[in-house]
Design a protein around this motif. Structure first.
Motif, short mmCIF file in Angstrom:
data_model
loop_
_atom_site.label_atom_id
_atom_site.label_comp_id
_atom_site.label_asym_id
_atom_site.label_seq_id
_atom_site.Cartn_x
_atom_site.Cartn_y
_atom_site.Cartn_z
N LYS A 12 4.96 -3.44 4.40
CA LYS A 12 3.53 -3.48 4.01
C LYS A 12 2.98 -2.35 3.43
O LYS A 12 2.00 -2.36 2.57
N PHE A 13 3.61 -0.98 3.81
CA PHE A 13 3.19 0.01 3.30
C PHE A 13 4.20 1.27 3.29
O PHE A 13 5.11 1.00 4.15
N LYS A 14 4.11 2.21 2.62
CA LYS A 14 4.66 3.32 2.66
C LYS A 14 3.92 4.54 2.65
O LYS A 14 2.63 4.43 2.22
N PHE A 15 4.20 5.85 3.07
CA PHE A 15 3.29 7.01 2.98
C PHE A 15 4.08 8.30 2.76
O PHE A 15 5.00 8.39 2.96
N ASN A 16 3.15 9.02 2.33
CA ASN A 16 3.56 10.48 2.10
C ASN A 16 2.56 11.57 2.65
O ASN A 16 1.34 11.18 2.77
N LEU B 11 0.89 -1.17 -0.14
CA LEU B 11 -0.07 0.13 -0.06
C LEU B 11 0.90 1.22 -0.06
O LEU B 11 1.80 1.33 0.72
N HIS B 12 0.32 2.27 -0.69
CA HIS B 12 1.03 3.70 -0.81
C HIS B 12 -0.14 4.42 -0.51
O HIS B 12 -0.96 5.00 -1.05
N PHE B 13 0.24 5.15 1.08
CA PHE B 13 -0.84 6.09 1.41
C PHE B 13 -0.39 7.47 1.02
O PHE B 13 0.87 7.86 1.15
N HIS B 14 -1.45 8.17 0.43
CA HIS B 14 -1.28 9.78 0.39
C HIS B 14 -2.16 10.65 1.27
O HIS B 14 -3.36 10.55 1.28
N THR C 299 2.99 8.44 14.20
CA THR C 299 2.23 7.19 14.46
C THR C 299 2.53 6.14 13.27
O THR C 299 2.72 4.90 13.60
N LEU C 300 2.68 6.45 12.10
CA LEU C 300 2.73 5.66 10.97
C LEU C 300 4.18 4.93 11.01
O LEU C 300 4.15 3.56 10.79
N ASN C 301 5.19 5.79 11.39
CA ASN C 301 6.39 5.40 11.48
C ASN C 301 6.41 4.18 12.60
O ASN C 301 7.37 3.51 12.55
N SER C 302 5.75 4.46 13.74
CA SER C 302 5.89 3.48 14.96
C SER C 302 5.41 2.31 14.65
O SER C 302 5.86 1.25 15.51
#
Length: 394
Positions: A126-130, A100-103, A117-120
């Motif tokens: 499973k995912f990366k985010f921006n 998953l890639h969260f925007h 939170t997301l890094n913790s």
């Protein structure tokens, strides 16, 4: 004598290869059977002790596709929607099979909270985010920002902002995934040559529909569409010229939004969702409509059950009208709290499903609570499938 001897040597070699092949096949079959037995045994132990599934976390892992094939998910979170958004993202991560890639589009003061939170979670496989700032066109930016809810109209500009993203799933902050995002993402393959986006109807029952009774603007179909879950082929959206009721010339996505707002701003109640209804009312061939189980809201049960596809289980829960945070619809709140309180790595049966089932049984004084099985039917299957598909790691 040389030819018979050569034939004898070849015959011996052939027999040897056959014996070796048979031995290897037997060993493989034994390993497969052993792996199946280990998995079954672990589940049985887990049922008795509550520890089996947690132990599996250390022995099994799920394979994910390369990031280039990621499923892109976007959300816009402003005001007090941090916890709600985090819970939504958690539900997406729990069950999804592929990367998953969260925007995340949010106000500046929330960037640090989302990053922390997301890094913790530590689930980089499973995912990366921006995390992005809220941005609107400089012209009428203040008007766009205040349309319906704070920042909600940001979703209208995603095809223009995320120029390198081919396809995108947009969801509201009050969405919960009760099955893998992959299954919703697969609707992209069902699009025909003219379809550019997918949404669910606003209502299945016209007698309680809002658009067909009160709207003062064009809307899609008989009861309109709900934009809380919107799957988009962004490449097609950026290329398309849209028919409209403002000019005989067709306009591209980035050029049609402001004229629509200027024409209808005094007649729209639900902001950006109304603009999408107007747009697709004139371009109905461009919309794929998916069943209500993929955008299940309180309206589907507060007057009695009227979402037939949800009888096999709710796939995506949409807690609009703030029902996750009040006592009006306790069945919706119970699901939200169960996922919010779940910690990654815990036993999904014992830490999420079973406590949820107990809470739902206490909601039968409401119409939604009377059909509480639909809230856990698909969720149960998702949890079972999650553990069943995890291969043995030796």
């Amino acid at each position: 004598m040389r030819r018979p001897a050569a034939r004898l040597v070849l015959l011996c070699l052939g027999c040897g290869f056959c014996s070796l092949f048979y031995a290897l096949s037997q060993r493989t079959a034994h390993n497969i059977q052993t792996g199946h037995s280990v998995l079954t045994s672990a589940f049985r132990e887990g049922e008795q002790t509550g520890l089996g599934d947690r132990r599996l976390q250390h022995r099994y892992e799920t394979p994910f596709k390369h990031e280039a094939e990621a499923m892109h998910l976007a959300v816009v979170a402003c005001g007090d929607r941090l916890e709600e958004t985090i819970t939504m993202l958690k539900s997406a991560v729990i069950f999804s099979r592929n990367f998953l890639h969260f925007h995340v589009f949010t106000e500046d003061q929330l960037h640090s909270d989302f990053n922390t939170t997301l890094n913790s979670w530590g689930l980089t496989e499973k995912f990366k985010f921006n995390v992005y700032p809220i941005t609107f066109p400089s012209e009428n930016a203040a008007e766009w920002r205040k349309l319906f809810k704070p920042c909600a109209s940001q979703r209208l500009f995603l095809p223009v902002i995320l120029k390198d993203v081919d396809s995108l799933l947009y969801v509201d902050t009050d969405i919960l995934f009760l099955r893998p995002v992959d299954d919703l993402w697969s609707f992209l393959k069902a699009f025909n040559a003219t379809q550019i986006a997918a949404m669910a109807p606003e209502h299945e029952e016209p007698r309680i529909g809002w658009y067909n009774r009160f709207a003062r603007h064009p809307y899609y179909g008989k009861t309109g569409i709900n934009s809380g879950v919107m799957l988009m082929n962004m490449t097609r959206i950026r290329k398309k010229y849209f028919k409209n009721d403002m000019t005989t010339a067709r306009l591209r996505w980035g050029d049609i939004l402001m004229p629509l707002l200027k024409k209808y701003k005094l007649n729209i109640t639900w902001g950006d969702q109304d603009l999408l209804n107007i747009m697709f009312s004139h371009n109905s061939e461009s919309l794929y409509v998916f069943p209500c189980q993929w955008n299940y809201r309180p309206d589907h049960c507060i007057y009695g059950s009227n979402c037939q596809s949800a009888e096999e289980g709710i796939s995506v829960l949409h807690g609009n009208r703030g029902v996750y945070h009040d006592e009006k619809q306790p069945a919706f709140r119970a699901v939200y709290e169960a996922i919010r309180n779940y910690s990654f790595g815990d036993n999904l049966f014992h830490s999420l499903l079973y406590p949820l089932e107990l809470k739902l049984k206490k909601t039968t004084h409401t119409y939604c609570g009377r059909i509480h099985e639909v809230f856990t039917r698909q969720l149960t299957k998702s949890i079972e499938d999650l553990y069943a598909r995890q291969p043995i790691v030796r």
